[in-house]
Structure formats: C-alpha cells, structure tokens
Design an enzyme around this catalytic site. Structure first.
Site, PDB file in Angstrom:
ATOM      1  CE1 TYR A  32      12.312  -8.713  -0.933  1.00 37.79           C
ATOM      2  CE2 TYR A  32      10.977 -10.091   0.514  1.00 37.79           C
ATOM      3  CZ  TYR A  32      11.923  -9.963  -0.490  1.00 37.79           C
ATOM      4  OH  TYR A  32      12.482 -11.090  -1.027  1.00 37.79           O
ATOM      5  CG  ASN A  88       2.084   3.304   7.974  1.00 42.43           C
ATOM      6  OD1 ASN A  88       2.993   2.620   7.495  1.00 42.43           O
ATOM      7  ND2 ASN A  88       1.439   2.951   9.072  1.00 42.43           N
ATOM      8  CG  ASP A  91      -2.290   4.014   9.380  1.00 45.69           C
ATOM      9  OD1 ASP A  91      -3.169   3.124   9.369  1.00 45.69           O
ATOM     10  OD2 ASP A  91      -1.264   3.945  10.088  1.00 45.69           O
ATOM     11  CB  SER A 129       1.139 -15.794   5.365  1.00 44.08           C
ATOM     12  OG  SER A 129       2.118 -16.637   5.922  1.00 44.08           O
ATOM     13  CE1 TYR A 138       1.918 -11.404   9.282  1.00 41.09           C
ATOM     14  CE2 TYR A 138       2.589 -13.713   9.328  1.00 41.09           C
ATOM     15  CZ  TYR A 138       2.351 -12.540   8.622  1.00 41.09           C
ATOM     16  OH  TYR A 138       2.528 -12.516   7.260  1.00 41.09           O
ATOM     17  CE  LYS A 188      -0.574 -11.313   6.621  1.00 38.39           C
ATOM     18  NZ  LYS A 188      -0.765 -10.157   5.734  1.00 38.39           N
TER      19      LYS A 188
HETATM   20  P1  NAD Z   1       7.079  -4.935   4.554  1.00 42.82           P
HETATM   21  O1  NAD Z   1       7.073  -4.595   5.993  1.00 42.82           O
HETATM   22  O2  NAD Z   1       8.344  -4.759   3.800  1.00 42.82           O
HETATM   23  O3  NAD Z   1       5.924  -4.141   3.798  1.00 42.82           O
HETATM   24  C1  NAD Z   1       4.709  -3.802   4.415  1.00 42.82           C
HETATM   25  C2  NAD Z   1       4.473  -2.313   4.181  1.00 42.82           C
HETATM   26  O4  NAD Z   1       3.245  -1.949   4.805  1.00 42.82           O
HETATM   27  C3  NAD Z   1       5.562  -1.440   4.772  1.00 42.82           C
HETATM   28  O5  NAD Z   1       6.053  -0.587   3.754  1.00 42.82           O
HETATM   29  C4  NAD Z   1       4.855  -0.647   5.867  1.00 42.82           C
HETATM   30  O6  NAD Z   1       5.371   0.659   5.994  1.00 42.82           O
HETATM   31  C5  NAD Z   1       3.415  -0.669   5.401  1.00 42.82           C
HETATM   32  N1  NAD Z   1       2.406  -0.574   6.462  1.00 42.82           N
HETATM   33  C6  NAD Z   1       2.347  -1.286   7.617  1.00 42.82           C
HETATM   34  N2  NAD Z   1       1.263  -0.920   8.325  1.00 42.82           N
HETATM   35  C7  NAD Z   1       0.618   0.020   7.593  1.00 42.82           C
HETATM   36  C8  NAD Z   1      -0.561   0.791   7.793  1.00 42.82           C
HETATM   37  N3  NAD Z   1      -1.278   0.670   8.893  1.00 42.82           N
HETATM   38  N4  NAD Z   1      -0.927   1.678   6.836  1.00 42.82           N
HETATM   39  C9  NAD Z   1      -0.187   1.821   5.712  1.00 42.82           C
HETATM   40  N5  NAD Z   1       0.946   1.139   5.475  1.00 42.82           N
HETATM   41  C10 NAD Z   1       1.333   0.254   6.404  1.00 42.82           C
HETATM   42  O7  NAD Z   1       6.561  -6.441   4.445  1.00 42.82           O
HETATM   43  P2  NAD Z   1       6.546  -7.406   3.169  1.00 42.82           P
HETATM   44  O8  NAD Z   1       7.506  -8.495   3.420  1.00 42.82           O
HETATM   45  O9  NAD Z   1       6.633  -6.618   1.934  1.00 42.82           O
HETATM   46  O10 NAD Z   1       5.097  -8.024   3.352  1.00 42.82           O
HETATM   47  C11 NAD Z   1       3.981  -7.507   2.644  1.00 42.82           C
HETATM   48  C12 NAD Z   1       2.746  -8.311   3.030  1.00 42.82           C
HETATM   49  O11 NAD Z   1       2.969  -9.685   2.730  1.00 42.82           O
HETATM   50  C13 NAD Z   1       2.430  -8.263   4.536  1.00 42.82           C
HETATM   51  O12 NAD Z   1       1.038  -8.172   4.685  1.00 42.82           O
HETATM   52  C14 NAD Z   1       2.940  -9.590   5.044  1.00 42.82           C
HETATM   53  O13 NAD Z   1       2.216 -10.040   6.164  1.00 42.82           O
HETATM   54  C15 NAD Z   1       2.691 -10.489   3.846  1.00 42.82           C
HETATM   55  N6  NAD Z   1       3.584 -11.670   3.848  1.00 42.82           N
HETATM   56  C16 NAD Z   1       4.943 -11.483   3.844  1.00 42.82           C
HETATM   57  C17 NAD Z   1       5.783 -12.570   3.878  1.00 42.82           C
HETATM   58  C18 NAD Z   1       7.284 -12.392   3.909  1.00 42.82           C
HETATM   59  O14 NAD Z   1       7.996 -13.354   4.209  1.00 42.82           O
HETATM   60  N7  NAD Z   1       7.818 -11.220   3.601  1.00 42.82           N
HETATM   61  C19 NAD Z   1       5.248 -13.878   3.891  1.00 42.82           C
HETATM   62  C20 NAD Z   1       3.863 -14.024   3.869  1.00 42.82           C
HETATM   63  C21 NAD Z   1       3.037 -12.903   3.848  1.00 42.82           C
END
Ligand code: NAD
Ligand code: UDP
Length: 349
Positions: free
Chosen positions: A11, A32, A58, A124, A148, A152
């Site tokens: 996202y 991945n 990965d 976060s 989680y 972080k």
């Molecule tokens: P998301 O799940 O849409 O995107 C994360 C991506 O990482 C996914 O496409 C997934 O396939 C990939 N992924 C997961 N594990 C992996 C691995 N071992 N190797 C390779 N790829 C891997 O999540 P997002 O909302 O886009 O969040 C992105 C980052 O931002 C995350 O680290 C999340 O913790 C952080 N974050 C998100 C939010 C939120 O509300 N969306 C808030 C604070 C922090």
C-alpha cells in the site's frame, strides 16, 4: 538516485514508488508478494508513464538481496517490507520478529556488504506506546505494547546502534501516524484481504455495501465526542515525506527519527461524517465496547519534519476520504466483473 523499495508493491510502497519515479529516480521494487500482487508494478508504470522494475524476493534472503543491490547499482533503500497487523502479531510473534527484525538484519547485512549506507525506514507512531503528552514529538518516551510495536522499536534501536558504530550510515526512521487515502487515479490504494483492522478501509466497505455495519470502539473516551482521536495522513503526503527524507540523507549522516503526521486529530464520528459527505452514502454504525489496547487520542507534533525536511502535509480530510471512496468504487467494479471473486480480490490488492 537508484532506489530499492522493499515492500514496494504494498500500500504505502506503491505510492512512494510513484512519487520517486515522478522525480526521475530509478525505482526498483523488491517484494515477496505475501501481501500484494505483481500487477501493482504495472499500475505504477501506468501512472508514471514508464515501466517499473520489480524483483520478487524475500528480505530474509541476504544473498539474493545483495545481488539485487549490486545489479541495479542501488544508492539508497526505502525499507517498507514487513508485517503490520497488531492483533496478528500477538498470535504469531515469531513470524513478526522473523519478517520485521530478522528481515531488517538481513537487509542491513546486504547493504553493508555492498556499501549502500542510506536508508529510510517505515516506522510507526506505535513506538510511542501509551501517549504521555500530546501532541507527540520525537522526544516522547518510546515503548511497545505488542510484538508488532516491539519489532519496530527493536529495528529503530538497531539502526541507532549501527549509526553510532559507523558514521557512514545515513538513516531516517519515519514514524507514520495513520496513513489513509489512495492515489487520485484509483489505480493504487489499500484493499485489505479479509476484514479490515483499520477504521477507514472498514468505513469504505460499509459505504460500498460490502459490510453491513461499522463497530465504533467506545464512545466514552475523554474526547470531544467520546470516540477515539487520530492523526490521519494522506498516503501521498506520506510518500512525499519519503522523497524529502532521501534528499535530507544525502547531506546528513547519523540516525534521525521523524514524525510524519498532520498534527490534526479527527474523531471516529468525524471520519464517518466526512465519508458520508464524499460518498453520499449513510454509514451504519453501532457503538461497541472499547477495543483492547486502544488509546483515547494520538496525534503528532510535526515540527521536526517541517524543519529538517521542509515537509508538511497539504491534503485535506476530504481528499483522504474522497480518494479512498474513489478507490473502493474501482475495487467494487472490478470485483463485480470478475467471475472468480477471491482471485479477483487478490488481483486488485
Ligand atoms: P503492506 O502490507 O501493504 O506492504 C508491505 C509489503 O511488504 C507487502 O507488499 C508485502 O508483500 C511485503 N513483505 C512483507 N514481508 C516481506 C518480506 N519478508 N520480504 C519481502 N517483502 C515482504 O503494508 P503497508 O501499509 O504498505 O506498510 C508498509 C510499512 O509501513 C510496513 O513496514 C508497516 O509496518 C509500516 N507502517 C504502516 C502503517 C499503516 O497504517 N499502513 C502505519 C505505520 C507503519
Ligand atoms: N476504530 C473503530 N472501529 C473500527 C476500527 C477502528 O471505531 O472498526 C477506531 C479505533 O478505536 C481508533 C480509530 O478508529 O479510535 C482508529 O483506529 P485504527 O485501527 O484505524 O488506527 P490505530 O488505532 O491503529 O491508530
């Protein structure tokens, strides 16, 4: 710059990819696909008018990662890959530590081996734990209440140690508040698999008729209308913050923690009202008991981002809700046309 985006088809990563590509950086997505699909790279390409490079891998595969850093002559990494659901992390802590912490160690090993020492990390506001004062600035004490959040925090601390050990590292930990919204084309957005954990995707699904009713978790908080207050930030504002952080790191070594929030808080009822306004639909809701672990209010002091990066969020609450609604309608249209619904849902993520 040549920039590797781990979690690039996710996202937030997909929106970051658009912003960086539009600034003429070379962007390589590394994912991945555990929570996204390959076609996101095509949609990014459609928006920016050129194809977007994608590597399926990965982050825990250090050798493969190292090969990608070398092959694409990467100058900097934006590290977004990881698992992100608080509730799931309580049930599956090892998976969270493996993907998030072990994955980051693997990434750092690969970066060190290839002498790539510029990193923007997706952190976060969860690292602040229970707010002790508001708005929350970067000096606020950190703590964690679930695996989680702890993952972080561990990563942030690890990155801090790394920057102390070697002055060549340039690291920014961006502490996101509540990212919401979608790209204006509705080609990118958040389409959670299963029941959404977060408020805005849930409201969008109630507006679209996918879900019947929203549970409002508590109306007895010490806030203006009794419901929880959060700092919602448009994902495109957030993405622009990454581009500015990368620029900042060019001349600034060391470890930097920076809030990305608007500093403005909205209640659950205000979010419902705004969504009703942009969608023209009634959002059915019922008040339920408070959700375990929730805080009454959480919002950022975003001065540091303004001072260091020259960044402020510019998009309004209406932009956040209307772009979400536009994206939800596109998902619904696509889902209705698709004969095999589960696969179709997956394809739009
Ligand atoms: P998301 O799940 O849409 O995107 C994360 C991506 O990482 C996914 O496409 C997934 O396939 C990939 N992924 C997961 N594990 C992996 C691995 N071992 N190797 C390779 N790829 C891997 O999540 P997002 O909302 O886009 O969040 C992105 C980052 O931002 C995350 O680290 C999340 O913790 C952080 N974050 C998100 C939010 C939120 O509300 N969306 C808030 C604070 C922090
Ligand atoms: N919330 C709610 N119903 C939901 C999901 C969330 O009332 O189905 C509330 C939640 O209690 C909080 C706010 O909406 O006050 C934002 O929750 P979200 O999970 O989106 O973000 P977080 O709590 O992680 O900041």
């Amino acid at each position: 710059m040549n920039i590797l985006l781990t979690g690039g088809t996710g996202y937030i990563g997909s929106h970051v990819a658009v912003v960086l590509s539009e600034m003429s950086h070379r962007v390589v997505l590394y994912d991945n696909l555990s929570n996204s699909v390959r076609t996101v790279a095509d949609r990014i390409g459609e928006i920016v008018g050129k194809s977007c490079e994608f590597v399926r891998g990965d982050i825990r595969d250090t050798d493969f990662l190292q090969k990608a850093l070398r092959e694409y002559e990467i100058d900097a990494v934006v590290h977004l890959a990881g698992l992100k659901a608080v509730g799931e992390s309580v049930d599956k802590p090892i998976e969270y530590y493996s993907n998030n912490v072990q994955g980051t160690i693997s990434l750092l090993e690969a970066m060190k081996a290839e002498d790539v020492k510029r990193l923007v990390f997706s952190s976060s506001a969860t690292v602040y734990g229970q707010p002790q004062y508001l708005p929350i600035d970067e000096s606020h004490p950190t703590s964690a209440t679930n695996p989680y959040g702890r993952s972080k925090l561990h990563i942030e601390e690890m990155l801090g140690d790394l920057a102390i050990s070697d002055p060549d590292w340039h690291v920014a930990c961006l502490r996101y508040f509540n990212p919401v919204g979608a790209h204006e084309t509705a080609l990118l957005g958040e389409n959670p698999s299963g029941k959404p954990n977060n408020l805005v995707p849930f409201i969008a699904q109630v507006a679209s008729g996918t879900r019947a009713v929203l549970s409002v978790f508590g109306d007895d908080y010490d806030t203006s209308d009794g419901t929880g207050l959060r700092d919602y930030i448009h994902v495109m504002d957030l993405a622009e913050g990454h581009a500015l952080a990368l620029q900042f790191l060019v001349d600034n070594a060391g470890w930097h923690a920076i809030n990305l929030g608007t500093g403005q808080a909205y209640s659950v009822l205000e979010m419902i009202k705004s969504f009703e306004h942009v969608s023209g639909r009634k959002i059915a809701f019922e008040v339920m008991p408070r959700r375990s672990g929730d805080v009454a209010a959480c919002y950022a002091d975003a001065e540091k981002a303004r001072n260091l990066l020259g960044w402020t969020a510019t998009r309004t609450l209406e932009n956040m809700c209307s772009s979400t609604w536009h994206f939800q309608q596109t998902v619904d249209k696509y889902t209705a046309q698709c004969p095999k619904q589960p696969e179709c849902d997956k394809a739009r993520r």
